[in-house]
Design an enzyme around this catalytic site. Structure first.
Site, PDB file in Angstrom:
ATOM      1  N   HIS A   1      -2.220  -4.116   5.010  1.00  0.00           N
ATOM      2  CA  HIS A   1      -2.042  -3.714   6.410  1.00  0.00           C
ATOM      3  C   HIS A   1      -3.381  -3.409   7.057  1.00  0.00           C
ATOM      4  CE1 HIS A   1      -2.556   0.764   5.904  1.00  0.00           C
ATOM      5  NE2 HIS A   1      -2.369   0.422   4.657  1.00  0.00           N
TER       6      HIS A   1
ATOM      7  N   CYS B   1       0.846  -1.196   0.000  1.00  0.00           N
ATOM      8  CA  CYS B   1       0.000   0.000   0.000  1.00  0.00           C
ATOM      9  C   CYS B   1       0.884   1.251   0.000  1.00  0.00           C
ATOM     10  CB  CYS B   1      -0.907   0.000   1.228  1.00  0.00           C
ATOM     11  SG  CYS B   1      -2.053   1.406   1.277  1.00  0.00           S
TER      12      CYS B   1
HETATM   13 CO    CO Z   1      -3.406   1.148   3.021  1.00  0.00          CO
END
Ligand code: CO
Length: 208
Positions: free
Chosen positions: A98, A42
């Protein structure tokens, strides 16, 4: 104009730290890269792969986007994947999500954010797929589970590409992993969805 003084100072300190230990570090690394890992993560500033897994420059090839998605029409991500497995011949593709992911959180709600809604739509599709499993969960548990399911779906998306299927067909070793990182304690966890061969691909997605 704001000059990025702090940034350049930090860079010089970083170079000094490395070259103090190994004066040839950059000259050697400039010749070639042979990373063993492709990391799909990410864009969130709290999940930098090099720090999380303590990689040195040259050890990991990286693709990051909002909510670590592998979308089958995303030429950027697919080009990174192809280059990593075919040219660099990485041994591991790591999809790392996450907990606390803003993209996943946004996809769980109904608020409009503009252009990005089209990107988050991919996570809504994951949510829909697991809706029954998730419907009775508390908000926080649902959020955490969707962060995990999203990683698992992206691992499947990586495996379903002709890029990865062709590597496996050629008999070369390649493992696709799904990991999740906890921003609250810094711990990385294996989601146990490792894929190592064509037999793990559903027949609908198997390409001749
Ligand atoms: Co993220």
């Amino acid at each position: 104009m704001q000059v990025l003084t702090e940034l350049f100072e930090k860079n010089q300190n970083w170079v000094k730290n490395i070259t103090d230990k190994d004066p040839q570090f950059f000259t050697q690394l400039a010749k070639d890269q042979k990373p063993e890992y492709l990391w799909v993560g990410c864009s969130d500033s709290r999940v930098p792969p090099s720090q999380i897994a303590n990689f040195l420059p040259g050890e990991v090839f990286v693709h990051r986007n909002i909510a670590n998605l592998v979308v089958h029409t995303d030429l950027n991500c697919l080009s990174v994947l192809q280059y990593a497995v075919e040219v660099l011949q990485v041994k591991h593709v790591v999809v790392c999500g996450h907990y606390g992911c803003g993209g996943v959180k946004a996809a769980l709600g109904d608020h409009q954010y503009g252009l990005i809604d089209n990107w988050l739509r991919n996570i809504k599709d994951v949510h829909r797929r697991y809706a029954t499993e998730m419907e009775n969960l508390e908000e926080d548990a649902k959020f955490r589970l969707l962060c995990e399911k999203n990683v698992i779906e992206q691992v499947t998306n990586v495996c379903n590409t002709t890029i990865v299927q062709n590597v496996w067909k050629s008999g070369k070793e390649l493992t696709v992993h799904g990991l999740i990182y906890d921003i609250e304690d810094g711990i990385l966890k294996d989601l146990g969805v490792n894929a190592t061969g064509l037999e793990q691909i559903e027949s609908t997605h198997k390409m001749a």
